[in-house]
Design an enzyme around this catalytic site. Structure first.
Site, PDB file in Angstrom:
ATOM      1  N   LYS A   1       0.839  -1.196   0.000  1.00  0.00           N
ATOM      2  CA  LYS A   1       0.000   0.000   0.000  1.00  0.00           C
ATOM      3  C   LYS A   1       0.874   1.247   0.000  1.00  0.00           C
ATOM      4  O   LYS A   1       1.609   1.496   0.956  1.00  0.00           O
ATOM      5  CB  LYS A   1      -0.886   0.019   1.259  1.00  0.00           C
ATOM      6  CG  LYS A   1      -1.918   1.127   1.199  1.00  0.00           C
ATOM      7  CD  LYS A   1      -2.558   1.405   2.536  1.00  0.00           C
ATOM      8  CE  LYS A   1      -2.077   2.690   3.133  1.00  0.00           C
ATOM      9  NZ  LYS A   1      -2.265   3.894   2.322  1.00  0.00           N
TER      10      LYS A   1
ATOM     11  N   THR B   1       1.912   6.206  13.894  1.00  0.00           N
ATOM     12  CA  THR B   1       1.342   5.103  13.100  1.00  0.00           C
ATOM     13  C   THR B   1       2.125   3.818  13.375  1.00  0.00           C
ATOM     14  O   THR B   1       1.537   2.739  13.521  1.00  0.00           O
ATOM     15  CB  THR B   1       1.414   5.423  11.583  1.00  0.00           C
ATOM     16  OG1 THR B   1       0.982   6.757  11.380  1.00  0.00           O
ATOM     17  CG2 THR B   1       0.555   4.483  10.772  1.00  0.00           C
TER      18      THR B   1
ATOM     19  N   GLU C   1      10.386   1.835  10.118  1.00  0.00           N
ATOM     20  CA  GLU C   1      11.250   2.982   9.807  1.00  0.00           C
ATOM     21  C   GLU C   1      10.403   4.221  10.078  1.00  0.00           C
ATOM     22  O   GLU C   1       9.477   4.515   9.315  1.00  0.00           O
ATOM     23  CB  GLU C   1      11.675   2.958   8.335  1.00  0.00           C
ATOM     24  CG  GLU C   1      12.426   1.706   7.911  1.00  0.00           C
ATOM     25  CD  GLU C   1      13.871   1.676   8.398  1.00  0.00           C
ATOM     26  OE1 GLU C   1      14.349   2.698   8.905  1.00  0.00           O
ATOM     27  OE2 GLU C   1      14.504   0.618   8.290  1.00  0.00           O
TER      28      GLU C   1
ATOM     29  N   CYS D   1      12.928  12.149   5.799  1.00  0.00           N
ATOM     30  CA  CYS D   1      13.130  11.729   7.192  1.00  0.00           C
ATOM     31  C   CYS D   1      14.561  11.987   7.647  1.00  0.00           C
ATOM     32  O   CYS D   1      14.824  12.092   8.833  1.00  0.00           O
ATOM     33  CB  CYS D   1      12.776  10.258   7.343  1.00  0.00           C
ATOM     34  SG  CYS D   1      13.733   9.228   6.223  1.00  0.00           S
TER      35      CYS D   1
ATOM     36  N   GLU E   1       8.951  16.453  15.470  1.00  0.00           N
ATOM     37  CA  GLU E   1       9.243  16.395  14.034  1.00  0.00           C
ATOM     38  C   GLU E   1       8.286  17.335  13.299  1.00  0.00           C
ATOM     39  O   GLU E   1       7.070  17.225  13.443  1.00  0.00           O
ATOM     40  CB  GLU E   1       9.052  14.966  13.521  1.00  0.00           C
ATOM     41  CG  GLU E   1       9.455  14.823  12.067  1.00  0.00           C
ATOM     42  CD  GLU E   1       9.200  13.428  11.506  1.00  0.00           C
ATOM     43  OE1 GLU E   1       8.107  12.878  11.730  1.00  0.00           O
ATOM     44  OE2 GLU E   1      10.104  12.901  10.825  1.00  0.00           O
TER      45      GLU E   1
HETATM   46  P1  NAD Z   1       1.963   8.047   8.068  1.00  0.00           P
HETATM   47  O1  NAD Z   1       2.395   7.250   9.231  1.00  0.00           O
HETATM   48  O2  NAD Z   1       0.815   8.959   8.208  1.00  0.00           O
HETATM   49  O3  NAD Z   1       1.597   7.097   6.837  1.00  0.00           O
HETATM   50  C1  NAD Z   1       2.497   6.148   6.311  1.00  0.00           C
HETATM   51  C2  NAD Z   1       1.712   5.035   5.661  1.00  0.00           C
HETATM   52  O4  NAD Z   1       0.978   4.339   6.667  1.00  0.00           O
HETATM   53  C3  NAD Z   1       0.678   5.524   4.643  1.00  0.00           C
HETATM   54  O5  NAD Z   1       0.624   4.615   3.559  1.00  0.00           O
HETATM   55  C4  NAD Z   1      -0.606   5.475   5.446  1.00  0.00           C
HETATM   56  O6  NAD Z   1      -1.763   5.328   4.661  1.00  0.00           O
HETATM   57  C5  NAD Z   1      -0.385   4.233   6.303  1.00  0.00           C
HETATM   58  N1  NAD Z   1      -1.195   4.177   7.527  1.00  0.00           N
HETATM   59  C6  NAD Z   1      -1.763   5.205   8.204  1.00  0.00           C
HETATM   60  N2  NAD Z   1      -2.464   4.727   9.254  1.00  0.00           N
HETATM   61  C7  NAD Z   1      -2.318   3.382   9.248  1.00  0.00           C
HETATM   62  C8  NAD Z   1      -2.799   2.324  10.076  1.00  0.00           C
HETATM   63  N3  NAD Z   1      -3.591   2.563  11.122  1.00  0.00           N
HETATM   64  N4  NAD Z   1      -2.446   1.063   9.783  1.00  0.00           N
HETATM   65  C9  NAD Z   1      -1.628   0.804   8.739  1.00  0.00           C
HETATM   66  N5  NAD Z   1      -1.176   1.743   7.892  1.00  0.00           N
HETATM   67  C10 NAD Z   1      -1.503   3.022   8.148  1.00  0.00           C
HETATM   68  O7  NAD Z   1       3.261   8.815   7.567  1.00  0.00           O
HETATM   69  P2  NAD Z   1       3.350   9.892   6.409  1.00  0.00           P
HETATM   70  O8  NAD Z   1       2.750  11.167   6.920  1.00  0.00           O
HETATM   71  O9  NAD Z   1       2.881   9.297   5.142  1.00  0.00           O
HETATM   72  O10 NAD Z   1       4.939  10.052   6.274  1.00  0.00           O
HETATM   73  C11 NAD Z   1       5.695  10.941   7.027  1.00  0.00           C
HETATM   74  C12 NAD Z   1       6.415  10.221   8.153  1.00  0.00           C
HETATM   75  O11 NAD Z   1       7.205   9.169   7.644  1.00  0.00           O
HETATM   76  C13 NAD Z   1       7.383  11.129   8.885  1.00  0.00           C
HETATM   77  O12 NAD Z   1       7.252  10.905  10.265  1.00  0.00           O
HETATM   78  C14 NAD Z   1       8.741  10.666   8.403  1.00  0.00           C
HETATM   79  O13 NAD Z   1       9.813  10.899   9.288  1.00  0.00           O
HETATM   80  C15 NAD Z   1       8.503   9.212   8.225  1.00  0.00           C
HETATM   81  N6  NAD Z   1       9.492   8.632   7.330  1.00  0.00           N
HETATM   82  C16 NAD Z   1      10.449   7.824   7.861  1.00  0.00           C
HETATM   83  C17 NAD Z   1      11.432   7.286   7.040  1.00  0.00           C
HETATM   84  C18 NAD Z   1      12.500   6.388   7.593  1.00  0.00           C
HETATM   85  O14 NAD Z   1      13.179   5.729   6.821  1.00  0.00           O
HETATM   86  N7  NAD Z   1      12.678   6.301   8.896  1.00  0.00           N
HETATM   87  C19 NAD Z   1      11.426   7.563   5.665  1.00  0.00           C
HETATM   88  C20 NAD Z   1      10.438   8.409   5.172  1.00  0.00           C
HETATM   89  C21 NAD Z   1       9.465   8.929   6.010  1.00  0.00           C
END
Ligand code: NAD
Length: 487
Positions: free
Chosen positions: A181, A238, A256, A290, A391
């Site tokens: 997804k 999440t 991650e 990130c 963040e």
């Molecule tokens: P998010 O957690 O809102 O969403 C990430 C994914 O999870 C999306 O596909 C979303 O639809 C899905 N999701 C949301 N709720 C869920 C649930 N209850 N169950 C399962 N899946 C669910 O994150 P975002 O806003 O899309 O991305 C930004 C975040 O990602 C920032 O915190 C950033 O630091 C982090 N990030 C981390 C890395 C890393 O490698 N550590 C890399 C890129 C981004």
């Protein structure tokens, strides 16, 4: 320099299940926005658990033949996906730029890196051997590394195809079938990948892509009893929720998560390089990476000099149309995130922060309806305030002076996160000492974002659990079985 144009036909995205592009069973769709115009430009499936169930069934059905396919043949198919991504680089990059808001020149680079993910893991799978241990000549152990079965991959919106492929490629290369997804905010290039997979001859059901909301589709993947491992990249909140669902089911879990990365500038650094790279590490992709450094700690003796040079470089960062090659900073991914980032700037001011530049939304003449924020630099905040703890994930950085190595390490380690850190010094001993003392999974010395796909990638503390990259990802997507034979 080019300015790319937009195709104004409303696009409708499909799920990719069992090799077919299909509608969601509910028949419902969500709006997808172009952040640079603020307008709806496509519709994406509002899928639910019934679509995930179909995706799971297709993946489960495909598993036997995919996992038993000779690795040479699997290699050819995955490599073909990489070739096709490369051949469609510009098309995919423009789509990514429209969907996410990033400058198209940056998107081109990320799309190449997505192709490289497939190429790297196709090749790595050919080298993925197992160990053998001899017990004093009277017994021998060998380890089987078997694919897990059906695995789930969930990715965020900031580097859409790059992070999606970062998970899918090692999962497929090790013989698993996948239910994946992408973020509902940036679904377009994952949709385009479905067509590429068919063109590459990926057998039906090996990769299934279900679009829709996290709490519906993501949750259905995480809680599905047949999906044995979850690789997730996204926010810490999440990740915490996903862990609470997956852990009692004893699923393998790779998380991650978020970060609040420190950038440490010692007085003996290569000054010009430190300034220029710090501007990139603060504002590349609108600060929505990130690994971006959002807290810049500068040794007191060069604080004023660094501040002046840094602000001068920031002035050159043109904010505007992501489809224009002159643009350095594009649009913020969504209206909700735009409001969140502006809210954080307001908090910084309430906390006593002094805005040195930026701090406001902008309306470029080319894109009056888009969500743009000026690169924002703030000083005069302590290490414990919300601005330096939470963040923000946008074009906002703070500058803080420090007196000693000891003090800066304490400040660097003073958040709940531990993803990345950048250190600038020409003193080798200081560089190694600081790297060893900082709590972060990824540390760069005198550079930033220099990546080698073989290295472990991931964070400490609330930045994640486990490591991806290289054989770490391949070990994650395989189950080890030790076999002991008495001679
Ligand atoms: P998010 O957690 O809102 O969403 C990430 C994914 O999870 C999306 O596909 C979303 O639809 C899905 N999701 C949301 N709720 C869920 C649930 N209850 N169950 C399962 N899946 C669910 O994150 P975002 O806003 O899309 O991305 C930004 C975040 O990602 C920032 O915190 C950033 O630091 C982090 N990030 C981390 C890395 C890393 O490698 N550590 C890399 C890129 C981004």
């Amino acid at each position: 320099m080019s300015v790319y144009s937009i195709n104004h036909i409303m696009q409708v995205i499909s799920n990719y299940i069992n090799g077919h592009l299909v509608q969601p069973l509910s028949g419902k769709y969500l709006d997808n926005y172009n952040p640079a115009t603020g307008e709806i430009y496509s519709h994406i499936p509002d899928s639910d658990e019934s679509d995930v169930e179909n995706a799971y069934k297709a993946a489960n059905e495909a598993f036997k033949s995919w996992s038993q396919m000779p690795s040479e043949q699997r290699f050819k198919i995955i490599n073909k996906i990489a070739e096709l991504i490369d051949s469609k680089n510009e098309e995919l990059a423009i789509a990514e730029s429209i969907d996410q808001g990033k400058p198209v020149w940056l998107a081109k680079n990320e799309i190449s890196r997505a192709a490289q993910n497939f190429r790297f893991y196709a090749t790595a799978a050919m080298q993925f051997a197992s160990e053998s241990h001899n017990i004093d000549g009277h017994a021998v152990n060998y380890t089987i590394k078997a694919p897990i079965g059906v695995v789930g991959c969930i990715s965020p919106w900031n580097l859409p195809l790059y992070l999606f492929s970062w998970k899918i490629a090692p999962a497929l290369a090790t013989g698993n079938c996948v239910v994946a997804k992408p973020s509902e905010i940036t679904p377009m290039t994952a949709f385009m990948l479905s067509e590429i997979c068919n063109e590459a001859g990926l057998p039906d059901g090996v990769l299934n892509i279900v679009h829709g909301l996290g709490p519906k589709v993501g949750n259905a993947i995480v809680s599905h009893p047949g999906i044995k491992a979850i690789s997730f990249t996204g926010g810490t909140a999440t990740g915490r929720h996903i862990a609470s669902v997956a852990a009692p089911m004893f699923k393998k879990l790779s998380l991650e998560l978020g970060g609040k990365n420190p950038n440490i500038i010692f007085a003996d650094c290569d000054f010009d390089k430190a300034v220029k790279t710090s501007v990139s590490s603060s504002f590349l992709n609108q600060g929505e990476i990130c690994l971006c450094g959002s807290r810049i700690y500068i040794e007191k003796s060069i604080y004023e000099k660094f501040k002046i040079a840094f602000l001068k470089e920031v002035e050159k960062q043109i904010v505007g149309n992501p489809l224009d090659d002159n643009t350095k900073i594009g649009a913020i991914v969504s209206n909700q995130h735009f409001e969140k980032v502006l809210g954080h700037i307001k908090i910084a001011v309430e906390e006593g922060g002094k805005i040195l530049c930026g701090g406001k939304a902008v309306n470029p003449a080319s894109n009056p309806g888009g969500w743009f924020i000026e690169p924002t630099v703030i000083e005069n905040l302590n290490a414990e305030c919300r601005t330096n703890q939470e963040e923000i994930f946008g074009p906002v950085v703070t500058l803080t002076p420090f007196d000693s190595e000891e003090e800066v390490i304490q400040m660097a380690n003073g958040t709940v996160y531990g993803l990345a850190c950048t250190i600038w010094t020409e003193n080798l001993g200081k560089a190694h000492r600081t790297a060893a003392s900082v709590n972060a999974g990824i540390i760069w010395i005198n550079c930033w974002l220099l990546r080698d796909l073989r290295t472990p990638f991931g964070g400490m503390n609330q930045s994640g659990v486990g490591r991806e990259g290289g054989y770490n990802a391949m070990n994650f997507f395989t189950e080890m079985k030790n076999v002991c034979i008495k001679i």
